[in-house]
Write an enzyme that holds these catalytic residues in place. Structure first.
Site, PDB file in Angstrom:
ATOM      1  N   ASP A   1       2.579  -5.903   8.207  1.00 33.02           N
ATOM      2  CA  ASP A   1       1.402  -4.788   8.172  1.00 33.02           C
ATOM      3  C   ASP A   1       0.208  -5.934   7.953  1.00 33.02           C
ATOM      4  O   ASP A   1       0.142  -6.703   6.852  1.00 33.02           O
ATOM      5  CB  ASP A   1       1.400  -4.131   6.837  1.00 33.02           C
ATOM      6  CG  ASP A   1       0.249  -3.083   6.664  1.00 33.02           C
ATOM      7  OD1 ASP A   1      -0.800  -3.439   7.144  1.00 33.02           O
ATOM      8  OD2 ASP A   1       0.423  -2.013   6.072  1.00 33.02           O
TER       9      ASP A   1
ATOM     10  N   PHE B   1       0.691  -1.167  -0.059  1.00 36.09           N
ATOM     11  CA  PHE B   1      -0.021  -0.064  -0.076  1.00 36.09           C
ATOM     12  C   PHE B   1       0.900   1.314   0.145  1.00 36.09           C
ATOM     13  O   PHE B   1       2.080   1.106   0.819  1.00 36.09           O
ATOM     14  CB  PHE B   1      -0.863   0.133   1.178  1.00 36.09           C
ATOM     15  CG  PHE B   1      -1.888   0.930   1.339  1.00 36.09           C
ATOM     16  CD1 PHE B   1      -3.053   0.965   0.535  1.00 36.09           C
ATOM     17  CD2 PHE B   1      -1.868   2.309   1.936  1.00 36.09           C
ATOM     18  CE1 PHE B   1      -4.089   1.981   0.539  1.00 36.09           C
ATOM     19  CE2 PHE B   1      -2.880   3.336   1.913  1.00 36.09           C
ATOM     20  CZ  PHE B   1      -3.911   3.021   1.006  1.00 36.09           C
TER      21      PHE B   1
ATOM     22  N   TYR C   1     -10.464  -0.671  11.149  1.00 38.95           N
ATOM     23  CA  TYR C   1     -11.766  -0.504  10.654  1.00 38.95           C
ATOM     24  C   TYR C   1     -12.290  -1.352   9.345  1.00 38.95           C
ATOM     25  O   TYR C   1     -13.133  -1.091   8.885  1.00 38.95           O
ATOM     26  CB  TYR C   1     -11.831   1.037  10.062  1.00 38.95           C
ATOM     27  CG  TYR C   1     -10.690   1.411   9.228  1.00 38.95           C
ATOM     28  CD1 TYR C   1     -10.518   1.063   8.011  1.00 38.95           C
ATOM     29  CD2 TYR C   1      -9.368   2.125   9.742  1.00 38.95           C
ATOM     30  CE1 TYR C   1      -9.330   1.395   7.193  1.00 38.95           C
ATOM     31  CE2 TYR C   1      -8.529   2.692   9.247  1.00 38.95           C
ATOM     32  CZ  TYR C   1      -8.442   2.097   7.786  1.00 38.95           C
ATOM     33  OH  TYR C   1      -7.168   2.624   7.149  1.00 38.95           O
ATOM     34  N   LYS C   2     -11.433  -2.388   9.189  1.00 37.93           N
ATOM     35  CA  LYS C   2     -11.708  -3.481   7.888  1.00 37.93           C
ATOM     36  C   LYS C   2     -12.395  -4.778   8.800  1.00 37.93           C
ATOM     37  O   LYS C   2     -13.423  -4.403   9.124  1.00 37.93           O
ATOM     38  CB  LYS C   2     -10.368  -3.631   7.377  1.00 37.93           C
ATOM     39  CG  LYS C   2      -9.725  -2.725   6.671  1.00 37.93           C
ATOM     40  CD  LYS C   2      -8.712  -3.154   5.762  1.00 37.93           C
ATOM     41  CE  LYS C   2      -7.655  -2.054   5.503  1.00 37.93           C
ATOM     42  NZ  LYS C   2      -8.412  -1.007   4.332  1.00 37.93           N
TER      43      LYS C   2
ATOM     44  N   ARG D   1     -12.578  -5.522  -6.709  1.00 33.54           N
ATOM     45  CA  ARG D   1     -12.166  -6.393  -5.445  1.00 33.54           C
ATOM     46  C   ARG D   1     -13.585  -6.696  -4.630  1.00 33.54           C
ATOM     47  O   ARG D   1     -14.520  -5.720  -4.597  1.00 33.54           O
ATOM     48  CB  ARG D   1     -11.395  -5.315  -4.796  1.00 33.54           C
ATOM     49  CG  ARG D   1     -10.038  -5.395  -5.022  1.00 33.54           C
ATOM     50  CD  ARG D   1      -9.139  -4.732  -3.899  1.00 33.54           C
ATOM     51  NE  ARG D   1      -9.871  -3.704  -2.958  1.00 33.54           N
ATOM     52  CZ  ARG D   1      -9.312  -3.353  -1.882  1.00 33.54           C
ATOM     53  NH1 ARG D   1      -8.292  -3.680  -1.279  1.00 33.54           N
ATOM     54  NH2 ARG D   1     -10.085  -2.538  -0.937  1.00 33.54           N
TER      55      ARG D   1
END
Length: 407
Positions: A203, A134, A228-229, A380
């Protein structure tokens, strides 16, 4: 149309939903008829969060005010909630602290790891970075390198075990690739980095809450992740930092703050770090979002991460079969690994026609199937085992087929 007959797929979805040991967990979330396959970007709202936040605002803040730092446990929230996150990533208590953003925690972890490595030898001046990371992780690594006199070396995550060497200080690697959903080899990579005398920072943004991580079992040095995922902590929820017990005495944060001082209320002009995971703190915790996260994590209290992983693989397997059944041949191609050992909890489909992926996803959203689009050509779909069902997966594939046939 390929694969199984459509009726067989529908019947199988019914059977799989009926046998799902996690099916009752869906009721713990605020959901509607939308097929929500974007929990790998933002998890759904747990029903326990609104009443908890209402109490925090009205009573703890509104009535108790400053007293809540002690009487409501605000001061100890980063470590208390960190221990709840720790269980989900395979860490013993006392090694995870919640707070700040993932980016800030990446910076802390990478700089601290380089400092530990350079105590072993000043020649360690390279930071290996997952070349498909990312973007923010790469930006942070570059900044950390400038601060510590290192050079960043981008390499494929799978090549880290062969790229690491005598000059490597730290490797920063994503457990799951955010574009493709590829799961990287955490145990093997960690062992290889250690064999070269370096440290590794993982990560976990796209793996925590979707599959077993095993930080302690595999000897990971440091790790970071968002909440938050798959952990459903809410938009902008605080991230977390894992510092293995063995490294805590030497964890030298590049962001020392009063909250991580050994005597925070002594207001000394000289910084003395606290013991343990508290060293990962910086400033005043974000109490409202942190306590929303604490309420959200309660949904995990009776959940086995092994059951979550089993359902995740079953959902993604089933979706791929549904796509094969419903979608016209040649219109999309999965770039997510088929092998279970190499797959996270998402499926990424590459559109064959140039420039159509963005409009395809927009039309899916209009028709009640929410995934996301990654430029230039990737659709996705994230599968959150706590609230995604098999019948929804079959419907999503049918809608995708309809959109592609009409396009």
């Amino acid at each position: 149309m390929n694969g199984l007959p459509a009726t067989a797929v529908a019947d199988e979805a019914v059977r799989l939903d009926a046998a799902d040991p996690l099916r009752a967990k869906r009721d713990a979330f605020t959901l509607d008829d939308t097929i929500y396959l974007d929990g790998n970007s933002l998890g759904a709202l747990p029903r326990a969060v609104p009443p908890r936040l209402a109490d925090v605002v009205a009573r703890e803040w509104g009535e108790l005010r400053i007293r809540s730092w002690e009487e409501s446990g605000w001061w100890t929230a980063p470590e208390r909630i960190g221990d709840r996150v720790a269980r989900l990533v395979g860490a013993a208590p006392g090694q995870v602290v919640v707070g700040d953003s993932t980016s800030v925690n990446v910076f802390k972890a990478v700089v601290a790891a380089v400092r530990i490595a350079q105590e072993r030898g000043a020649h360690r001046d390279q930071i290996l970075v997952d070349e498909a990371t990312f973007p923010t992780d790469g930006y942070i690594a570059e900044s950390a390198a400038r601060m510590t006199g290192c050079t960043v070396w981008p390499v494929a995550a799978g090549d880290v075990p062969t790229a690491v060497g005598a000059r490597t200080a730290v490797a920063l690697v994503n457990h799951v690739d955010y574009r493709t959903g590829r799961l990287h080899d955490l145990p093997g990579t960690t062992a290889a980095v250690h064999a070269a005398g370096a440290l590794v920072v993982w990560d976990l943004c796209h793996s925590a809450g979707a599959l077993p991580v095993g930080l302690d079992a595999h000897g990971v040095d440091l790790a970071v992740g968002c909440t938050y995922k798959y952990l459903n902590g809410g938009p902008g929820a605080p991230a977390y930092l894992y510092v293995a017990q063995a490294h805590q005495p030497r964890f030298d944060s590049p962001l020392p703050g009063w909250n991580s001082h050994a005597d925070p209320f002594g207001m000394a002009s000289v910084y003395t770090p606290a013991d343990g995971a508290v060293r990962g703190r910086v400033g005043t915790p974000d109490i409202l979002s942190m306590l929303a996260l604490e309420a959200a994590i309660e949904v995990w209290d009776d959940v086995s991460i092994e059951d979550v992983r089993a359902k995740s693989l079953a959902l993604t397997d089933f979706f791929l079969r549904c796509v094969e059944t419903y979608v016209p041949a040649g219109r999309v191609r999965s770039i997510t690994p088929a092998a279970h050992a190499e797959r996270g909890s998402q499926v990424a489909l590459r559109c064959a026609a140039a420039g159509e992926a963005g409009e395809v996803m927009a039309e899916l959203v209009r028709r009640g199937v929410v995934g996301d689009f990654r430029r230039p050509d990737v659709l996705r779909f994230g599968f959150t085992p706590l609230y995604t069902g098999f019948a929804e997966v079959a419907r999503a594939a049918r809608v995708l087929a309809d959109v592609l046939k009409e396009g």
